[in-house]
Motif scaffolding. Structure first.
Motif, short mmCIF file in Angstrom:
data_model
loop_
_atom_site.label_atom_id
_atom_site.label_comp_id
_atom_site.label_asym_id
_atom_site.label_seq_id
_atom_site.Cartn_x
_atom_site.Cartn_y
_atom_site.Cartn_z
N VAL A 211 18.71 9.55 -2.15
CA VAL A 211 17.57 9.26 -1.12
C VAL A 211 16.71 10.63 -0.98
CG1 VAL A 211 17.63 9.08 1.41
CG2 VAL A 211 19.53 8.20 -0.12
N VAL A 212 15.36 10.31 -1.12
CA VAL A 212 14.43 11.28 -1.34
C VAL A 212 13.31 10.89 -0.03
CG1 VAL A 212 12.53 12.47 -2.26
CG2 VAL A 212 14.71 11.77 -3.67
N LYS A 213 13.26 11.72 0.88
CA LYS A 213 12.20 11.65 2.08
C LYS A 213 10.83 11.57 1.51
CE LYS A 213 15.17 13.25 5.83
NZ LYS A 213 15.14 14.24 7.01
N PRO A 214 9.91 11.04 2.08
CA PRO A 214 8.57 11.12 1.34
C PRO A 214 8.02 12.31 1.37
CG PRO A 214 8.74 9.11 3.18
CD PRO A 214 9.88 9.83 3.23
N THR A 215 7.51 12.83 0.17
CA THR A 215 7.17 14.11 0.07
C THR A 215 5.91 14.25 -0.95
OG1 THR A 215 9.58 14.76 -0.63
CG2 THR A 215 7.76 16.27 -1.53
N ILE A 216 4.98 15.02 -0.75
CA ILE A 216 3.68 14.95 -0.98
C ILE A 216 3.89 15.65 -2.50
CG2 ILE A 216 1.24 16.01 -0.97
CD1 ILE A 216 1.49 14.04 1.13
N ALA A 225 2.25 10.53 -2.90
CA ALA A 225 3.50 10.80 -2.06
C ALA A 225 4.50 9.92 -2.70
CB ALA A 225 3.12 10.51 -0.64
N TYR A 226 5.57 10.58 -2.76
CA TYR A 226 6.68 9.96 -3.34
C TYR A 226 8.00 9.72 -2.47
CZ TYR A 226 8.43 14.56 -4.79
OH TYR A 226 8.87 15.90 -4.82
N PHE A 227 8.89 8.73 -2.61
CA PHE A 227 10.37 8.82 -1.98
C PHE A 227 11.16 7.94 -2.87
CE2 PHE A 227 7.28 5.45 -0.44
CZ PHE A 227 8.13 4.45 -0.06
N GLN A 228 12.30 7.96 -2.58
CA GLN A 228 13.47 7.08 -2.99
C GLN A 228 14.43 6.84 -2.09
OE1 GLN A 228 14.98 8.97 -6.68
NE2 GLN A 228 16.89 7.21 -6.91
N ILE A 229 14.88 5.37 -2.22
CA ILE A 229 15.74 4.64 -1.30
C ILE A 229 16.76 4.20 -2.36
CG2 ILE A 229 16.41 3.38 0.31
CD1 ILE A 229 13.68 3.88 1.74
N GLY A 230 17.91 4.63 -2.46
CA GLY A 230 19.13 4.09 -3.34
C GLY A 230 18.55 4.19 -4.83
N GLU A 231 18.45 3.04 -5.48
CA GLU A 231 18.33 3.05 -6.78
C GLU A 231 16.81 2.79 -7.11
OE1 GLU A 231 20.82 -0.21 -8.42
OE2 GLU A 231 22.51 1.20 -8.19
N VAL A 232 15.84 2.78 -6.32
CA VAL A 232 14.57 2.43 -6.26
C VAL A 232 13.65 3.57 -5.87
CG1 VAL A 232 12.64 0.75 -6.15
CG2 VAL A 232 14.94 -0.09 -6.14
N ALA A 233 12.64 4.15 -6.64
CA ALA A 233 11.85 5.10 -6.40
C ALA A 233 10.38 4.71 -6.24
CB ALA A 233 11.63 6.25 -7.22
N TYR A 234 9.71 4.98 -5.43
CA TYR A 234 8.33 4.57 -4.98
C TYR A 234 7.62 6.03 -4.95
CZ TYR A 234 11.38 1.01 -3.05
OH TYR A 234 12.07 -0.17 -2.97
N VAL A 242 -6.54 12.66 0.05
CA VAL A 242 -6.31 11.54 0.94
C VAL A 242 -5.36 12.36 2.23
CG1 VAL A 242 -5.58 9.35 1.82
CG2 VAL A 242 -6.87 9.74 -0.65
N HIS A 243 -5.71 12.31 3.35
CA HIS A 243 -5.12 12.73 4.35
C HIS A 243 -4.01 11.83 4.91
CE1 HIS A 243 -7.36 16.47 4.47
NE2 HIS A 243 -8.23 15.55 4.49
N ASP A 244 -2.91 12.15 5.20
CA ASP A 244 -1.87 11.19 5.90
C ASP A 244 -1.04 10.36 5.05
OD1 ASP A 244 -2.52 12.67 8.40
OD2 ASP A 244 -3.90 10.95 9.09
N LEU A 245 -1.47 10.85 3.54
CA LEU A 245 -0.58 9.83 2.77
C LEU A 245 0.84 9.80 2.96
CD1 LEU A 245 -1.57 7.97 0.29
CD2 LEU A 245 -1.01 10.03 -1.13
N ASP A 246 1.49 11.12 3.28
CA ASP A 246 2.86 10.92 3.51
C ASP A 246 3.17 10.20 4.63
OD1 ASP A 246 1.48 12.83 5.24
OD2 ASP A 246 3.11 14.25 5.26
N ARG A 247 2.43 10.23 5.81
CA ARG A 247 2.60 9.26 6.98
C ARG A 247 2.76 7.82 6.49
NH1 ARG A 247 -0.44 12.18 11.95
NH2 ARG A 247 0.12 13.98 11.57
N THR A 248 1.82 7.50 5.81
CA THR A 248 1.71 6.08 5.21
C THR A 248 3.10 5.70 4.51
OG1 THR A 248 -0.67 6.17 5.30
CG2 THR A 248 0.61 4.33 3.86
N ALA A 249 3.49 6.87 3.53
CA ALA A 249 4.79 6.75 2.65
C ALA A 249 5.82 6.50 3.78
CB ALA A 249 4.82 7.88 1.63
N GLU A 250 5.86 7.30 4.86
CA GLU A 250 7.14 7.17 5.83
C GLU A 250 6.95 5.62 6.25
OE1 GLU A 250 6.75 10.20 8.78
OE2 GLU A 250 7.01 11.92 7.18
N ARG A 251 5.92 5.25 6.66
CA ARG A 251 5.96 3.92 7.31
C ARG A 251 6.46 2.89 6.18
NH1 ARG A 251 1.06 5.76 9.58
NH2 ARG A 251 -0.26 4.73 8.01
#
Length: 257
Positions: A211-216, A225-234, A242-251
């Motif tokens: 589990v990786v929180k959205p990170t620039i 901006a990348y994040f991972q939930i379980g077995e899938v990474a995005y 681009v500003h606020d890319l991490d906020r979009t990743a959080e949404r």
């Protein structure tokens, strides 16, 4: 009237080390050494050098010639003097370093250790996302490569076991491709957004559960901006800074819970 006392000389110390003093004079030299710790340390060093030399050559004192004894004594004294000089040199170096620290403290203020914050190394799938993004940009510039705007999240899940997040309402999907990667099949989706412009959403199963929180991620000509939930990474990728890319990743991440 106080008793007369013969001062201890360097010759007496040499004779003491060479066992050439009578019992009375040895007592007087030892009394002198007990009151002078620095001199006693030097004599102890000489005695050690003498014993080391005798052990090395295994020479019986009673059989040595006067010339040999004199040469041995000079060598012993030289060895002891070298050790003392070495100690003095080390002490001088320590004092010089301490003085330099004191001078720096007075000149530029107290020295303090600051915390070094190192940027985390992005996972390997971020590089895969960059590579897929560049491939999609290249395909979009070629008239012979038709885009596939049809996006079916259920079909992608059934074919790749990759769950795609729910997209924002203002996103317009322009292309969806399945690309190979070092982790297996990956999904590369390109869409246009009112706030971010042209963006890419990359998804892959990296082979680890985390589990990786959205990170620039690292940014140059491409922001991520990348994040991972379980077995899938995005990885969310956009062109330029681009500003606020991490906020979009959080949404996007929130829609997967």
């Amino acid at each position: 009237m106080a008793p007369w006392f013969d001062p201890v000389s360097e010759q007496d110390l040499d004779a003491y080390v060479d066992d050439q003093l009578d019992a009375g004079r040895r007592i007087e030299v030892e009394a002198f050494l007990s009151a002078h710790p620095e001199m006693a340390a030097r004599v102890m060093s000489d005695l050690r050098a003498r014993d080391e030399l005798r052990l090395a050559f295994a020479v019986d004192r009673g059989m040595s010639r006067p010339g040999t004894a004199h040469a041995a004594r000079k060598l012993e004294r030289g060895l002891a003097r070298d050790r003392i000089l070495g100690t003095i040199h080390r002490m001088a170096a320590i004092m010089l370093i301490a003085a330099g620290g004191w001078l720096a403290s007075k000149t530029i203020g107290p020295m303090s250790v600051t915390e070094v914050v190192a940027s985390p190394t992005p996972p390997a799938y971020v590089e895969e996302a960059m590579r897929a993004y560049r491939t999609s940009v290249l395909r979009a510039s070629m008239t012979s490569q038709s885009e596939s705007p049809d996006y079916d999240a259920n079909e992608i899940r059934a074919a790749t076991a990759i769950v795609m997040p729910k997209l924002p309402k203002d996103w317009k999907v322009s292309d969806v491709q399945i690309y190979p990667s070092q982790f297996g099949p990956s999904v590369e989706m390109t869409a246009s957004s009112e706030g971010l412009g042209l963006v890419s959403l990359f998804a892959v199963r990296p082979g680890t559960f985390d589990v990786v929180k959205p990170t620039i991620g690292p940014a140059a000509d491409i922001s991520s901006a990348y994040f991972q939930i379980g077995e899938v990474a995005y990885v969310l990728v956009a062109r330029g800074d681009v500003h606020d890319l991490d906020r979009t990743a959080e949404r996007l991440s929130d829609t997967l819970y």
